[in-house]
Design a protein around this motif. Sequence first.
Motif, mmCIF file in Angstrom:
data_model
loop_
_atom_site.group_PDB
_atom_site.id
_atom_site.type_symbol
_atom_site.label_atom_id
_atom_site.label_comp_id
_atom_site.label_asym_id
_atom_site.label_seq_id
_atom_site.Cartn_x
_atom_site.Cartn_y
_atom_site.Cartn_z
ATOM 1 N N PRO A 296 0.905 -1.168 0.130
ATOM 2 C CA PRO A 296 0.103 0.240 0.054
ATOM 3 C C PRO A 296 0.942 1.386 0.050
ATOM 4 C CG PRO A 296 -0.790 -1.600 1.598
ATOM 5 C CD PRO A 296 0.217 -2.112 1.059
ATOM 6 N N SER A 301 -5.216 1.116 -3.331
ATOM 7 C CA SER A 301 -5.557 0.010 -2.613
ATOM 8 C C SER A 301 -6.168 -1.373 -3.877
ATOM 9 C CB SER A 301 -6.836 -0.154 -1.622
ATOM 10 O OG SER A 301 -7.738 0.570 -2.108
ATOM 11 N N LYS A 302 -6.805 -0.684 -4.892
ATOM 12 C CA LYS A 302 -7.440 -1.705 -5.963
ATOM 13 C C LYS A 302 -6.096 -2.417 -6.797
ATOM 14 C CE LYS A 302 -11.948 -1.451 -8.043
ATOM 15 N NZ LYS A 302 -12.804 -0.524 -8.591
ATOM 16 N N VAL A 304 -3.292 -3.158 -5.274
ATOM 17 C CA VAL A 304 -2.343 -4.055 -4.503
ATOM 18 C C VAL A 304 -2.324 -5.517 -4.616
ATOM 19 C CG1 VAL A 304 -2.086 -4.744 -2.249
ATOM 20 C CG2 VAL A 304 -2.016 -2.383 -2.619
#
Length: 409
Positions: A296, A301-302, A304
């Motif tokens: 992160p 986040s999407k 990762v």
Amino acid sequence: MTKLAIIGGGAAGMMASVFAARRGLEVHVYEKNEKLGKKLYITGKGRCNLTNACHMEELFAAVRSNPKFLYSAFYGFTNQDVIDFFEQEGLALKTERGGRVFPQSDRSADVLDTLHRAMKKAGVRIHLNTEVKRIYKSEGRFCIEPAAQPPVWADAVFVATGGISYESTGSTGDGYRFAEKFGLKVTKTCPSLVPFNIREPYVKELQGLALKNVSIRIFDEKRVLYEDFGEMLFTHFGVSGPLILSASSVCAGKIREKELKMILDLKPALSEEQLDNRILREFAAAKNKRFKNVLPAFFPSKLVPVMLALSEIAPDKKISEITKEERQHFLRCMKQLELTITGVRGYNEAIITKGGVSVKEINPATMESKKVPGLYFIGEVLDLDAVTGGFNLQIAWSSAVAAAVNVGG
């Protein structure tokens, strides 16, 4: 009094009608839809990026097809002239990043209202729900035949029907058929300013993720077809966004022939050495953490889970145990993320159409057909297109005014 029939009430047709009517011509606009400017209404995600406030050389550089043809038109009605026109008609404008000019209200409806008011004030006669099926010339005049209505006659005709993109707005290639009936050449057309289909299945996991400040390079085997820096968006089928749409203006034709490779650099501001130093700093500060818990720091986040899989490093592996080879592979995933372009989306998702009425058939100073006196072609129906940023509307405005100030002279 010269009677002018304009076929198509989009951007080019509306602007041309104002300037022609101001010169005292009897101007009739025939629009197949129930209202004017349906495509203009959805331009710029409903905000209407109506031109670009760049220098003239940048304006020409943004045009992908036949920029030299536009020399007279662009200088005859410049991007500053467009800004002045709308402001003088009472529309407040603003200039955003990249020179993009929008109405201050961020409402394309205000652009349409401004044009509509100018048309009414100039005395333009508007005929809605009027689809022209045929145009022919007889004894020096033009006969326009609308569907289920009596034919009308005019001294001159402007074809402003647009291309084939966004068919729901009325762009169904009518202008190409009119041109061919008069013996004019129409070049091969394809969707442009259009999203790409991508083969890699993980793009579906990234749907809705917008990335800023990334760069792409698109290859035809080893030859670089396109490279640029900007914003892009992942979708359920592939990629879109300003960076991708502009790339399509160069690559769409080639993509229809074969698959192409696209290299995405997620960290273009950093050289490989600089990025490696950054990775080393992050790793040093988290040497007892697991690899999955450090990602992160590098990605939204999407992204990762996808980068975790592509890195081929075990998620639970401790940072202190990651080898130099693993770290360098991770770096390459960030700097050289490879995607396979399998095709482009269709005309219904294309902002514009590439190709159209050949400019070799048209007088560049007036937009009049060289073969058929009194017949003019303006806007997207011509074989002219540009990258995103307000440049395609500038082509519409400039070609429209070039025709309007010369017709009936």
